[in-house]
Design an enzyme around this catalytic site. Structure first.
Site, PDB file in Angstrom:
ATOM      1  CD  GLU A 127      48.526  38.682  42.862  1.00 53.69           C
ATOM      2  OE1 GLU A 127      47.998  38.175  43.730  1.00 53.69           O
ATOM      3  OE2 GLU A 127      47.389  39.298  42.193  1.00 53.69           O
ATOM      4  N   GLY A 131      47.910  30.298  40.507  1.00 48.09           N
ATOM      5  CA  GLY A 131      48.761  30.244  38.955  1.00 48.09           C
ATOM      6  C   GLY A 131      46.995  29.565  38.879  1.00 48.09           C
ATOM      7  CB  SER A 132      45.549  26.138  38.068  1.00 53.47           C
ATOM      8  OG  SER A 132      47.017  24.878  37.349  1.00 53.47           O
ATOM      9  CD1 TRP A 156      53.885  31.662  37.201  1.00 57.24           C
ATOM     10  CD2 TRP A 156      55.576  31.396  36.914  1.00 57.24           C
ATOM     11  NE1 TRP A 156      53.849  30.807  38.106  1.00 57.24           N
ATOM     12  CE2 TRP A 156      55.487  30.862  38.085  1.00 57.24           C
ATOM     13  CE3 TRP A 156      57.355  31.966  37.188  1.00 57.24           C
ATOM     14  CZ2 TRP A 156      56.193  30.014  38.689  1.00 57.24           C
ATOM     15  CZ3 TRP A 156      58.069  30.789  37.207  1.00 57.24           C
ATOM     16  CH2 TRP A 156      57.658  30.211  38.568  1.00 57.24           C
ATOM     17  CB  THR A 158      55.144  35.255  28.355  1.00 55.72           C
ATOM     18  OG1 THR A 158      54.945  34.606  29.327  1.00 55.72           O
ATOM     19  CG2 THR A 158      56.311  35.722  27.085  1.00 55.72           C
ATOM     20  CG  ASP A 240      37.951  30.615  26.298  1.00 50.96           C
ATOM     21  OD1 ASP A 240      38.433  29.931  26.860  1.00 50.96           O
ATOM     22  OD2 ASP A 240      36.864  30.901  25.940  1.00 50.96           O
ATOM     23  CD  GLU A 363      48.770  31.851  26.591  1.00 49.06           C
ATOM     24  OE1 GLU A 363      47.290  32.066  26.368  1.00 49.06           O
ATOM     25  OE2 GLU A 363      49.197  32.988  26.473  1.00 49.06           O
TER      26      GLU A 363
HETATM   27  N1  CAA Z   1      35.171  33.421  29.581  1.00 47.77           N
HETATM   28  C1  CAA Z   1      34.996  34.311  30.263  1.00 47.77           C
HETATM   29  N2  CAA Z   1      34.199  34.074  31.024  1.00 47.77           N
HETATM   30  C2  CAA Z   1      34.369  33.153  31.463  1.00 47.77           C
HETATM   31  C3  CAA Z   1      35.133  31.242  31.128  1.00 47.77           C
HETATM   32  C4  CAA Z   1      35.400  32.046  29.770  1.00 47.77           C
HETATM   33  N3  CAA Z   1      36.481  31.423  28.578  1.00 47.77           N
HETATM   34  N4  CAA Z   1      35.677  30.525  32.079  1.00 47.77           N
HETATM   35  C5  CAA Z   1      35.193  30.718  33.594  1.00 47.77           C
HETATM   36  N5  CAA Z   1      34.519  32.137  32.828  1.00 47.77           N
HETATM   37  C6  CAA Z   1      33.268  33.064  33.899  1.00 47.77           C
HETATM   38  C7  CAA Z   1      32.287  32.372  34.254  1.00 47.77           C
HETATM   39  O1  CAA Z   1      30.940  31.866  33.468  1.00 47.77           O
HETATM   40  C8  CAA Z   1      32.370  32.659  35.420  1.00 47.77           C
HETATM   41  O2  CAA Z   1      31.045  33.675  35.542  1.00 47.77           O
HETATM   42  P1  CAA Z   1      29.940  34.450  36.788  1.00 47.77           P
HETATM   43  O3  CAA Z   1      31.036  34.113  38.173  1.00 47.77           O
HETATM   44  O4  CAA Z   1      29.085  34.749  36.256  1.00 47.77           O
HETATM   45  O5  CAA Z   1      29.301  32.606  36.491  1.00 47.77           O
HETATM   46  C9  CAA Z   1      33.749  33.746  36.108  1.00 47.77           C
HETATM   47  O6  CAA Z   1      34.283  33.516  34.592  1.00 47.77           O
HETATM   48  C10 CAA Z   1      34.493  32.394  37.431  1.00 47.77           C
HETATM   49  O7  CAA Z   1      34.637  30.898  36.559  1.00 47.77           O
HETATM   50  P2  CAA Z   1      34.513  29.656  37.455  1.00 47.77           P
HETATM   51  O8  CAA Z   1      33.872  29.680  38.239  1.00 47.77           O
HETATM   52  O9  CAA Z   1      34.243  28.828  36.152  1.00 47.77           O
HETATM   53  O10 CAA Z   1      36.030  29.437  37.814  1.00 47.77           O
HETATM   54  P3  CAA Z   1      36.967  28.865  38.463  1.00 47.77           P
HETATM   55  O11 CAA Z   1      37.888  30.203  39.841  1.00 47.77           O
HETATM   56  O12 CAA Z   1      37.023  27.204  38.691  1.00 47.77           O
HETATM   57  O13 CAA Z   1      38.379  29.186  37.407  1.00 47.77           O
HETATM   58  C11 CAA Z   1      39.532  28.219  35.572  1.00 47.77           C
HETATM   59  C12 CAA Z   1      37.726  28.461  36.552  1.00 47.77           C
HETATM   60  C13 CAA Z   1      39.021  27.537  33.600  1.00 47.77           C
HETATM   61  C14 CAA Z   1      40.393  26.864  35.867  1.00 47.77           C
HETATM   62  C15 CAA Z   1      40.501  29.091  34.952  1.00 47.77           C
HETATM   63  O14 CAA Z   1      41.310  29.804  36.986  1.00 47.77           O
HETATM   64  C16 CAA Z   1      41.612  29.543  34.555  1.00 47.77           C
HETATM   65  O15 CAA Z   1      41.381  29.072  33.217  1.00 47.77           O
HETATM   66  N6  CAA Z   1      42.654  29.321  34.911  1.00 47.77           N
HETATM   67  C17 CAA Z   1      44.105  28.974  34.498  1.00 47.77           C
HETATM   68  C18 CAA Z   1      44.719  30.117  34.485  1.00 47.77           C
HETATM   69  C19 CAA Z   1      45.317  30.499  33.190  1.00 47.77           C
HETATM   70  O16 CAA Z   1      45.581  29.687  32.031  1.00 47.77           O
HETATM   71  N7  CAA Z   1      46.348  30.719  33.668  1.00 47.77           N
HETATM   72  C20 CAA Z   1      47.397  31.614  32.491  1.00 47.77           C
HETATM   73  C21 CAA Z   1      48.462  32.969  32.810  1.00 47.77           C
HETATM   74  S1  CAA Z   1      48.244  33.778  30.960  1.00 47.77           S
HETATM   75  C22 CAA Z   1      49.627  32.598  30.808  1.00 47.77           C
HETATM   76  O17 CAA Z   1      50.262  32.065  30.577  1.00 47.77           O
HETATM   77  C23 CAA Z   1      50.513  33.302  29.839  1.00 47.77           C
HETATM   78  C24 CAA Z   1      51.736  33.626  29.191  1.00 47.77           C
HETATM   79  O18 CAA Z   1      52.706  34.652  29.401  1.00 47.77           O
HETATM   80  C25 CAA Z   1      52.076  33.002  27.995  1.00 47.77           C
END
Ligand code: CAA
Length: 383
Positions: A127, A131-132, A156, A158, A240, A363
Site C-alpha cells: 500500500e 512497502g518493506s 504497485w 504487477t 519466499d 518482492e
Molecule cells: N513464511 C511464513 N511466515 C513468516 C515468514 C515466512 N517467510 N516470515 C515471517 N513469518 C511470520 C513470522 O513467524 C511472524 O509470525 P508470529 O507473529 O506468529 O511469530 C509473522 O510472520 C510476522 O513476522 P515478522 O515479525 O518477521 O514480520 P516483520 O513485520 O518484521 O516483517 C519482513 C518481516 C521480512 C520485513 C516482511 O515484512 C517482508 O518480507 N517485507 C517485504 C515485503 C515484500 O516483499 N513485498 C513484496 C510485494 S509483492 C511484489 O513485489 C510482487 C510483484 O508485484 C512483483
C-alpha cells in the site's frame, strides 16, 4: 547436487528458448518503448504450459518441479524481462498461493483457470504507506453476513490492469499487527473494485503496474483464503518462492548482458583489433561470467531445497539479493562495453540496465533480503 540437466529439463529449456527467440525477441524494443503488455505472447505461454508450471496437471498446471521452472524462466528473461515478471507472478505467487493455501473449491474455480493460462492473476500486498514494512496496511475488510466489504488503496500491483483476479491482502482486525491480516480472492468484476493509474516505469515497461481502489468492494466470504488472520504468513510464505522467480529474472538479464557483450567484443574493432582482444574488456567478461554462474548456482540450490520440501527462505533471499546485483552490474558493464551504442535506444542494451534495477526492489528490496538472511543466521546461533 547434480549439475547436469535431465532430458526433460533440456527439452523444457529448448522449448522456452525457441519460444523466447521466435515470439518475445521480435517486438520487445517496441513493447518497451510503448509500454505495451505482451497479451498475445502471454496467451501463447499459457498454451505451452508456462503459466502454472509447478501446479499438478489435475489443476490445469504442467506438474514440474521448481528447478525446471527456473530453467524455463531464465530463457524467457533473456529475451523479455517484462514477460518474465508476468509469468513469475502468475506461477510463483498466484498459482502457488492458491495451491498451497486455497480450499478445494477455490482451486477448482480459480486455480484451474490460472494455471492453464486461461486467466491471469495478480498479487497485491503493498500500500502507499507500507512497502518493506508490509504488515503496516490500512485496507480493511469488514464481515457483513456472507460477504466482506473492503475499503482501501493498494499499489504497485504487477499485472493489475491485465489480470482477471487479484490475490489481495488486507486487515480483517485492527491493532493486532500482522495477525489481523487476511488474504482474499478478488475478481476484477466485483462491485467496488477499480483500477487506478498505470505507472510510467523506468524498466519492465511491457508489464503493467497500477494502483487498485476498493470502495465498498463486495467479496463473497467463501473467497477468503485460509482463515481470518492467516494472510500475512500466507503472503510471506508465498513470497519466499516468488523470490526464486525474481532472482531468475535477474539471472536471465545478466546472462543476456554477458551474451550481448561477448558478441559485441568479437565484432567491434578499435585500434585495429576487436575490443575482445583488450585485457580491460576480457576482465569485464570474465567477472560477468563468474557472477552469472554463481547466481545460477544459488538459485538452483534454493529451488532444489524447495522441491525437497526443506526450508528455503534464507537461500531464496540470498539468491535474489545476489542475482539482482549481478544483473545490475552485468547490464551496466554491457552498456559500458557497447559505449555510445549502448547508451541509445534501439540496441536493446540500455533496456537490460533499466529492467535489471527493479529486481533489487520488488518482492522485497535487497536490504529486506539481507534482513531475512541475517535474522535467520542469528536465530540459528541462538539455538
Ligand atoms: N513464511 C511464513 N511466515 C513468516 C515468514 C515466512 N517467510 N516470515 C515471517 N513469518 C511470520 C513470522 O513467524 C511472524 O509470525 P508470529 O507473529 O506468529 O511469530 C509473522 O510472520 C510476522 O513476522 P515478522 O515479525 O518477521 O514480520 P516483520 O513485520 O518484521 O516483517 C519482513 C518481516 C521480512 C520485513 C516482511 O515484512 C517482508 O518480507 N517485507 C517485504 C515485503 C515484500 O516483499 N513485498 C513484496 C510485494 S509483492 C511484489 O513485489 C510482487 C510483484 O508485484 C512483483
Amino acid at each position: 547436487m547434480n549439475f547436469n540437466l535431465s532430458e526433460e529439463q533440456q527439452l523444457i529449456q529448448k522449448t522456452a528458448r525457441d519460444f523466447a527467440n521466435d515470439h518475445l525477441r521480435p517486438g520487445v524494443i517496441d513493447r518497451d518503448e510503448n509500454a505495451q503488455f505482451p497479451a498475445e505472447q502471454v496467451k501463447m505461454m499459457g498454451e505451452l504450459g508456462f503459466m502454472g508450471m509447478m501446479i499438478p496437471e489435475e489443476y490445469g498446471g504442467a506438474g514440474i518441479d521448481s528447478l525446471s521452472y527456473c530453467i524455463a524462466l531464465e530463457e524467457i528473461a533473456k529475451a523479455d524481462a517484462s514477460a518474465t515478471v508476468i509469468m513469475s507472478v502468475n506461477n510463483s505467487l498466484v498459482c502457488q498461493l492458491l495451491y498451497l493455501y486455497g480450499s478445494e473449491k477455490q482451486k477448482q474455480k480459480y486455480l484451474t483457470k490460472l494455471a492453464s493460462g486461461e486467466w491471469l492473476g495478480a498479487f497485491s500486498l503493498s500500500e502507499p504507506q507500507s512497502g518493506s514494512d508490509a504488515s503496516n496496511m490500512r485496507t480493511f475488510a469488514k464481515r457483513d453476513g456472507n460477504q466482506y466489504i473492503i475499503n482501501g488503496t493498494k499499489n504497485w500491483v504487477t499485472s493489475g490492469i491485465s489480470s482477471d483476479i487479484v490475490l489481495l491482502m488486507c486487515l480483517t482486525e485492527k491493532d493486532v499487527g500482522s495477525k489481523g491480516i487476511s488474504a482474499f480472492i478478488v475478481e476484477k468484476g466485483f462491485d467496488g473494485l477499480s483500477i487506478g493509474k498505470k505507472e510510467n516505469k523506468l524498466g519492465i515497461r511491457g508489464s503493467d503496474t497500477c494502483e487498485l481502489y476498493l470502495e465498498d468492494c463486495k467479496v463473497p466470504a467463501e473467497n477468503i483464503i485460509g482463515k481470518e488472520g492467516q494472510g500475512f504468513k500466507i503472503a510471506l510464505g508465498t513470497l519466499d518462492g516468488g523470490r526464486i522467480g525474481i532472482a531468475t529474472q535477474a539471472l536471465g538479464i545478466a546472462a543476456e548482458s554477458l551474451n550481448r557483450s561477448i558478441q559485441y567484443a568479437n565484432e567491434r574493432k578499435q585500434f585495429g583489433k576487436t575490443i575482445g582482444e583488450f585485457g580491460a574488456i576480457q576482465s569485464k567478461l570474465a567477472q560477468m561470467a563468474i557472477h552469472v554462474d554463481a547466481a545460477r548456482l544459488l538459485i538452483h540450490r534454493a529451488a532444489q531445497l524447495k522441491d525437497e520440501g526443506k526450508p528455503f527462505g534464507k537461500e531464496a533471499a540470498m539468491a535474489k539479493n545476489f542475482a539482482s546485483k549481478v544483473a545490475m552490474d552485468a547490464s551496466t558493464q554491457c552498456v559500458q562495453i557497447f559505449g555510445g551504442y549502448g547508451y541509445i535506444r534501439g540496441t536493446g542494451v540500455e533496456r537490460l540496465m533499466r529492467d535489471a534495477k527493479i529486481t533489487q526492489i520488488y518482492e522485497g528490496t535487497s536490504e529486506i533480503q539481507e534482513l531475512i538472511i541475517a535474522r535467520s543466521l542469528l536465530r540459528r546461533e541462538r539455538k
